[in-house]
Design an enzyme around this catalytic site. Structure first.
Site, PDB file in Angstrom:
ATOM      1  N   HIS A 155     -99.073  75.146 -84.823  1.00 36.97           N
ATOM      2  CA  HIS A 155     -98.239  76.304 -85.538  1.00 36.97           C
ATOM      3  C   HIS A 155     -98.887  77.239 -86.462  1.00 36.97           C
ATOM      4  CE1 HIS A 155     -94.024  77.614 -86.868  1.00 36.97           C
ATOM      5  NE2 HIS A 155     -94.726  77.523 -88.034  1.00 36.97           N
TER       6      HIS A 155
ATOM      7  N   GLU B 174     -97.689  75.305 -77.902  1.00 41.74           N
ATOM      8  CA  GLU B 174     -96.782  74.723 -79.047  1.00 41.74           C
ATOM      9  C   GLU B 174     -95.350  74.421 -78.227  1.00 41.74           C
ATOM     10  OE1 GLU B 174     -95.641  76.346 -83.362  1.00 41.74           O
ATOM     11  OE2 GLU B 174     -95.179  77.423 -81.846  1.00 41.74           O
TER      12      GLU B 174
ATOM     13  N   ASN C 160    -126.447  63.935 -70.113  1.00 39.50           N
ATOM     14  CA  ASN C 160    -127.289  63.225 -69.037  1.00 39.50           C
ATOM     15  C   ASN C 160    -126.972  61.697 -69.129  1.00 39.50           C
ATOM     16  OD1 ASN C 160    -130.178  63.102 -67.814  1.00 39.50           O
ATOM     17  ND2 ASN C 160    -130.304  61.406 -69.311  1.00 39.50           N
TER      18      ASN C 160
END
Length: 688
Positions: free
Chosen positions: A46, A68, A423
């Site tokens: 928000h 939202e 990795n």
């Protein structure tokens, strides 16, 4: 005011809110029924939406709005949290991060996010598993669910108006405009209040006209107010529309809207204005709700303690560091002069100044230190994404995130760590099926830890995966021509492990985007060594691996040993030196066409710096003794042969500039106290 002057603040705060979203989303995945976590994510989203809209980045604001809506549906229990829904929200956060990074690099923050938006809309419309009810409320409904109910107030205004101001307001109301008195309260922990005031005024000026403010605009710009200010405002908008727009500004705590009636201004000007807050005023308090269903009225709060921290731009710290570096150079010059003059009072003054500068140096360096958490905090989300892509179960544990490093090191270490963790996740941790067959838990562990030791910071990436396959590494190294079959027979396990750091080395059967990409880990090694650090590997097959990185705390002011060759002065970093020694000609041996010495039972090769740097000699020297600096790079040792030792000194590392790049075995230069320039030797380059 210009919006651009708040751009840096917008970028930094956006990064903080996005990081908060990522951290809380990871917590939500572990605790999918905890609506308090959803509220935290919603608040961050928000605030980011409001900031983006105010700054004019509509694409950023729009995507945040779509995300939202989904969060609002979750916290109102219209849909349940599932890994699939979280995948889409994480994807949204990734896009938002890319958009913010684009803005930071001078772009407009636009990005094609149509696929992600479509996914978010499908979640809203109930097309995704986990939906138990209707789609979430609209944007307006979402805002209203967050704020208290709006009502029209008949309370008298707080401001006092002169005849001219009353006339303007009366004429405006007669022409069909609405007149309001708006009171805005900022949060107690609000930083840069003037920026928030500007954002509020920017919204107001786009929706009407400001008649007056209290305090005045000048005082507001200079932050000469506590947390609250009032504005008399004329607009075609309703009270509800205005309060909704203003509440989009981050760090606004409450907004109180009082309609200004025509009757009030007709009353006698001697009547005392009423100041208490009415219960029927428009009170907006979205950032202090205790739950979805329980809304509480927010009143003005007194700040009991002033903030103990301030934000300082990195550019200012860089300027401060540069100025201090000049002081260090001048200190060296002053010490040199004091030694020549040999005046007692001058010597005492120089000594006191040196001690004071030592304390100042510690403070300046400490100010530049940043917790390594700023790098580490991106990895939990990354590991989650990788584990889902690879269909592996991986737990990432982070230790020592509060460990601090100089900003110059922090800026460079991020990419190598990303590569090493990828990795470990790709090559190290096995699939759940393979781990079960080996008698291991299905969930693999990757531990990322950091800690201080002396003047260094150590970063370790440890996994309990497959380890390094000795035979596979040797076979690949021989096929790539990195080593010969004969040389391979004499290599230790540690040396075999470190073959994976060689240029172009990769054991991956299939090149992927997860790790390697056919490049290998040589880029990681090169970057770490360019920072004055080194990397080592310990691995046991089917048990796991540990990649250990050693880095200096700071790169700008370093301690060195000054040495001389003919009349040229060179600086060798103390961090690379084991000890200094004087050797006889008879101590020098020959092995494989290389001059070596026996140093404490180890065969150490000699490197004659006059040959490396082609130092011209006025006359050929035949010395019975040689001055040698024993230096180390990981497990390797070497003896740097020089003419003489000058002594230890703290120096400022300066770049050679754009015209002198890639000079072999020279990492920079420094200006000495006598005004001469000394080149700084890169011991790592000499020992490749």
């Amino acid at each position: 005011m210009e919006v651009n002057q708040y751009l840096e603040m917008f970028i930094e705060e956006s990064k903080e809110h996005l990081q908060s979203c990522s951290d809380n989303l990871l917590e939500l995945e572990k605790n999918p029924d905890d609506l308090a976590i959803v509220n935290e994510i919603f608040r961050s989203a928000h605030t980011l939406k409001g900031m983006s809209a105010t700054m004019g980045y509509e694409d950023l604001a729009d995507l945040t709005h779509k995300m939202e809506n989904v969060l609002d549906a979750i916290r109102n229990e219209k849909i349940h949290v599932t890994p699939e829904i979280l995948d889409v929200v994480f994807e949204s956060v990734d896009h938002l991060e890319e958009m913010v990074m684009d803005i930071a690099s001078g772009g407009d923050g636009k990005r094609n996010v149509s696929e992600t938006v479509a996914k978010l809309k499908r979640i809203e419309s109930g097309e995704t598993a986990g939906i138990t009810n209707d789609a979430p409320a609209s944007v307006a409904a979402a805002a209203l669910s967050e704020v208290a109910a709006t009502a029209v107030s008949e309370t008298s205004p707080n401001l006092e108006y002169d005849d001219f101001e009353k006339t303007i307001i009366l004429q405006s109301t007669e022409q069909g405009f609405n007149a309001f008195e708006i009171s805005v309260a900022l949060r107690d922990d609000c930083l840069l209040k003037a920026a928030r005031v500007y954002m509020v005024f920017d919204i107001l000026e786009k929706n009407g006209d400001v008649v007056k403010s209290s305090p005045t605009v000048d005082k507001l710009e200079e932050e000469q107010f506590d947390q609250q200010f009032q504005v008399a405002f004329i607009s075609k908008n309703s009270a509800e529309e205005l309060q909704s727009k203003i509440m989009k500004v981050s760090e606004v705590d409450t907004v109180t809207v009082i309609p200004l009636s025509k009757e009030f201004f007709i009353q006698s000007t001697t009547e005392e204005t009423v100041k208490p807050v009415s219960e029927t005023q428009v009170i907006v308090a979205p950032k202090t709700t205790e739950s979805n269903n329980q809304k509480s009225q927010v009143t003005a709060k007194n700040s009991h303690a002033a903030s103990k921290t301030i934000r300082v731009s990195i550019e200012r710290l860089d300027i401060l560091m540069n100025l201090f570096e000049e002081l260090v150079i001048d200190r060296g010059r002053l010490q040199s002069i004091a030694t020549e003059v040999n005046h007692s009072e001058l010597n005492e003054t120089v000594e006191r100044m040196s001690r004071t500068m030592g304390d100042l140096q510690n403070i300046v360096l400490t100010m530049r230190m940043i917790p390594i958490d700023t790098v580490f905090n991106r990895f939990p989300k990354m590991v989650r994404t990788l584990s889902r892509d690879l269909k592996k179960k991986i737990n990432l544990e982070i230790l020592g995130a509060e460990t601090e490093l100089d900003r110059t090191v922090i800026d460079e270490i991020g990419d190598p760590l990303v590569h090493l963790i990828r990795n470990s996740v790709d090559h190290g941790i096995e699939s759940p099926e393979v781990r079960r067959a080996k008698g291991k838990p299905e969930e693999g562990n990757v531990v990322l830890r950091a800690y201080h030791s002396g003047n260094y910071v150590f970063i370790e990436i440890e996994d309990d995966g497959a380890g390094i396959n000795r035979e596979k590494v040797l076979s690949k190294a021989i096929s790539k021509g990195i080593i010969t079959k004969e040389a391979a027979l004499s290599l230790s396990d540690k040396q075999i492990n470190e073959l994976i750091l060689a240029s172009g080395f990769s054991t991956a059967d299939v090149v992927s985007d997860i790790s390697g990409r056919g490049v290998g880990l040589d880029v990681v090694k090169t970057t770490i060594e360019s920072l004055g650090g080194n990397i080592s590997i310990e691995s046991t097959e089917n048990v796991g691996s540990i990649f250990s990185i050693q880095l200096p705390l700071t790169l700008t002011i370093i301690s060195v040993m000054l040495v001389e060759i003919e009349q040229e002065i060179y600086a060798i970093p103390l961090s690379s030196i084991i000890e200094t020694s004087i050797i006889k000609n008879s101590d020098i041996l020959n092995a494989h066409n290389q001059k070596v010495i026996d140093f404490r039972g180890k065969v150490v090769p000699l490197i004659f710096l006059e040959e490396i740097f082609e130092v011209p000699r006025k006359e050929q020297r035949v010395d019975e003794y040689h001055s040698v600096v024993i230096v180390r790079k990981g497990e390797k040792l070497a003896g740097l042969v020089v003419d003489s030792f000058i002594g230890q000194q703290e120096i400022v590392l300066k770049s050679l500039g754009n015209y002198l790049t890639n000079i072999f075995a020279i990492s920079g230069a420094t200006i000495l106290g006598n005004g001469k320039v000394a080149l700084i030797i890169d011991c790592n380059a000499l020992m490749k």
